[in-house]
Structure formats: C-alpha cells, structure tokens
Write an enzyme that holds these catalytic residues in place. Structure first.
Site, PDB file in Angstrom:
ATOM      1  N   GLY A  60     -11.953  16.119  17.158  1.00 17.47           N
ATOM      2  CA  GLY A  60     -12.557  15.422  16.262  1.00 17.47           C
ATOM      3  C   GLY A  60     -10.940  14.978  15.178  1.00 17.47           C
ATOM      4  N   TYR A  61     -10.175  15.776  15.635  1.00 19.92           N
ATOM      5  CA  TYR A  61      -8.308  15.603  14.445  1.00 19.92           C
ATOM      6  C   TYR A  61      -7.694  14.637  15.215  1.00 19.92           C
ATOM      7  CZ  TYR A  61      -8.842  20.258  12.423  1.00 19.92           C
ATOM      8  OH  TYR A  61      -9.599  20.957  11.986  1.00 19.92           O
TER       9      TYR A  61
END
Length: 345
Positions: A60-61
């Site tokens: 998710g980064y």
C-alpha cells in the site's frame, strides 16, 4: 549494530528496522514527501553499511513503488539471505468482495504481487496490515498458512490490532496447526504509550516481537520545539495523530531535549533508547542518510532507570487515533469500515 531473534521465529534482525514508507513515487501515493528511487537507494545502502538488516515496506505504500525501490536496492547492495524483508497486505476491497474473491484468494494475489514488486521469491515476514471485519478469521489464518507452506513467506506478523484479536488469531492457529503471528507492528512511542495497556503484556507472555511504527512520532521526538522539516509540515496523517495532544506531549519532548543536551547526543538517540528498552525492533523511517545514523547510535545508549522514569512521568492517557480509532468503531459494529484513504496507511 546489535541483533536479536524476532519473537518465536529464527529470524535474526537488527535492533533497528528501516521503515520504507518514505520511499516511492510521490505521484502514485498519498505522501508528497516521499523520496525518489535515487535517494531511497542512498538511504538503504547507508542503512546496510550501519548494520541494518531488517526492512519493512507494504504493497500500500505509494501503490507498490516502495516495494519496487526496496527490492531493487537490496538486490544490488545485499545478499538475499543476509537481510530480513517484511511487507504487508491490505484487506479485501468492496469490489473484491462483490466479485466473490475469497480471503484466501486475496492473500495469494497480494503476496504474488508483492513478490513481483520486490523481485524476490519469498519474504521473511508477511504482515496482516489491518484487521478485516468482512473476512472470517479462519480464512485469513488458513490463507496465510498456505503461503507459508508454499514458501512464499517464512513467517507472518500482524499490524494495527488489539491484544484480544492477536490472542484470538494465534489461539485459532494453534488449534488448527496453522502458522502463528510472531510479531506485532503497532503504534507505540514515548508520547503514545497505549500499547502498554494490554498488548505489551501479551507479547511478553507469548514471546511475540513488538516492532512498533511511528517510533519518533513523525519526527516530533527528534526535533526541538519550534524546529520543523518538510515532513513535519506536510505529513497530514501525522498531524492528525499528534496535533490534538501537542501540549501534553510537548512536556515529554522538552525532557527528551534536556537529556539529549545533558549527554551531548541527539534527541533521536534518547527517544529510541527509551523505546529499545521496551520492544524488539522499532520501525524507524528515514528520508535523509543521517536519520539512520542517529537510530543506529541509539542501540548503544542506555538510559538510567531514573532517566527513563523522568521521561515517562508526564505521560497521560491518549485517545486512540488513526487506523486504531477506526478499528474501535469496526469492532463495535463488527463490520468493515475502511475507507479508500485509510487503506493507504
């Protein structure tokens, strides 16, 4: 650098874990202060030179670009069996649920994508990023066990959960013969100590490693009052977590500064020395090479009992914020409440 075992695993990790949320294409994520690949590689390489062997990222980064930067850098600068790589996966989306993607299918798709991003055949630690209230726990634990059995992950960890959730998950895993969580990545630092209520005691009893994020409170525990930085100015999520308690936290930050001056060392070293006395390996983010130097030095500094008590004494209970505040709501309603924005955390 010093090293230790990660909970009940056989992973030997540096006492400092490099947090890689600050790496990745800023155009593909929610953080304007993230570093491009050239500068990310510089920090990763310097961390390796300082003895850091533990790296934490997430799919998710920055839409997976953090994983890509980390994977390419470690491939160029380190031997795979000499580093410990952790990444995290998010819950199923509403679209996944609507189209009938099961929890186990979701986990397999997520690990496969992360391995593609990292350019690796396996990760050492695969972390359940946040509790999914719309997927049965059995599906999550069996799905994670399947990827461990397949050799895609050596061990599993969990992040952003309550102690009762971790205890329940590991009890189910023990009953079914599944892989158990060996670590917890929660929100814990000198100005946010709510993990001490229950989680810390559970981890001590069951030898579960604590690898907390926000170790320096988004930079607040490393800078004198009034001192600022690009991240302090632009990190809206950190502001959301800390601005409401800035007054009471400022007393503790002032004491960190006082002890740093007394010993002739950085505030980072004082803050992390305190945290290192409580946990296995704090996750320390870095956007400049010298950030990792201060973190590495903290491993060798020990506060006296009196100094630790001096830092702790002004603390007052804090309300849960961010993802854990939403976790409280979700637990009460027993349903999935994660917004698209929160899935980026």
């Amino acid at each position: 650098m010093k090293y230790t075992k990660l909970g009940n695993s056989d992973l030997k990790v540096s006492r400092i874990c490099m947090g890689c949320m600050g790496f990745g294409d800023a155009g593909s994520g929610q953080h304007s202060w993230t570093l491009d690949e050239e500068h990310s590689r510089e920090i990763i390489r310097h961390g390796l030179e300082l003895g850091v062997n533990f790296f934490d990222t997430a799919i998710g980064y920055q839409s997976g670009t953090s994983e890509q930067y980390v994977g390419r850098a470690l491939r160029d600068f380190a031997k795979r069996d000499q580093v410990v790589v952790a990444t995290k996966f998010l819950p199923r989306t509403q679209d996944d649920i609507a189209t009938g993607i099961t929890g186990q299918q979701h986990i397999d798709r997520m690990i496969n994508k992360s391995l593609e991003n990292l350019g690796m055949e396996y990760v050492d630690l695969y972390i359940y990023h946040m509790w999914d209230y719309q997927t049965p726990l059995y599906d999550i634990m069996e799905g994670l066990n399947n990827i461990v059995r397949a050799g895609k992950a050596r061990y599993i960890g969990i992040s952003n959960c309550f102690a009762w959730q971790l205890a329940k998950a590991n009890a189910l895993a023990e009953k079914e013969g599944f892989a158990k969580f060996v670590s917890i990545q929660g929100h814990y630092n000198l100005i946010f100590r709510e993990e001490e209520r229950e989680m810390a005691k559970l981890c001590e009893e069951d030898n579960i490693a604590m690898t907390p994020y926000s170790a320096l409170a988004g930079g607040r525990l490393s800078k004198a009052p009034g001192e600022t930085s690009k991240r302090l100015e632009e990190d809206s999520y950190a502001k959301f977590k800390y601005d409401a308690t800035a007054g009471q936290d400022g007393v503790i930050i002032g004491r960190v500064m006082e002890l740093a001056k007394k010993h002739g060392i950085s505030m980072t070293e004082i803050s992390l020395a305190w945290l290192l006395s409580k946990v296995t390996a704090p996750v320390v983010g870095a956007t400049k090479p010298h950030h990792m130097e201060g973190a590495a030095k903290a491993v060798d500094f020990v506060l006296t009992d009196e100094e630790a008590e001096y830092l702790e004494e002004p603390y007052v209970p804090h309300a849960l914020v961010g993802v854990m505040a939403q976790n409280t709501v979700a637990a009460a309603k027993d349903k999935h409440v994660w917004s698209t924005e929160n899935q980026k955390i």
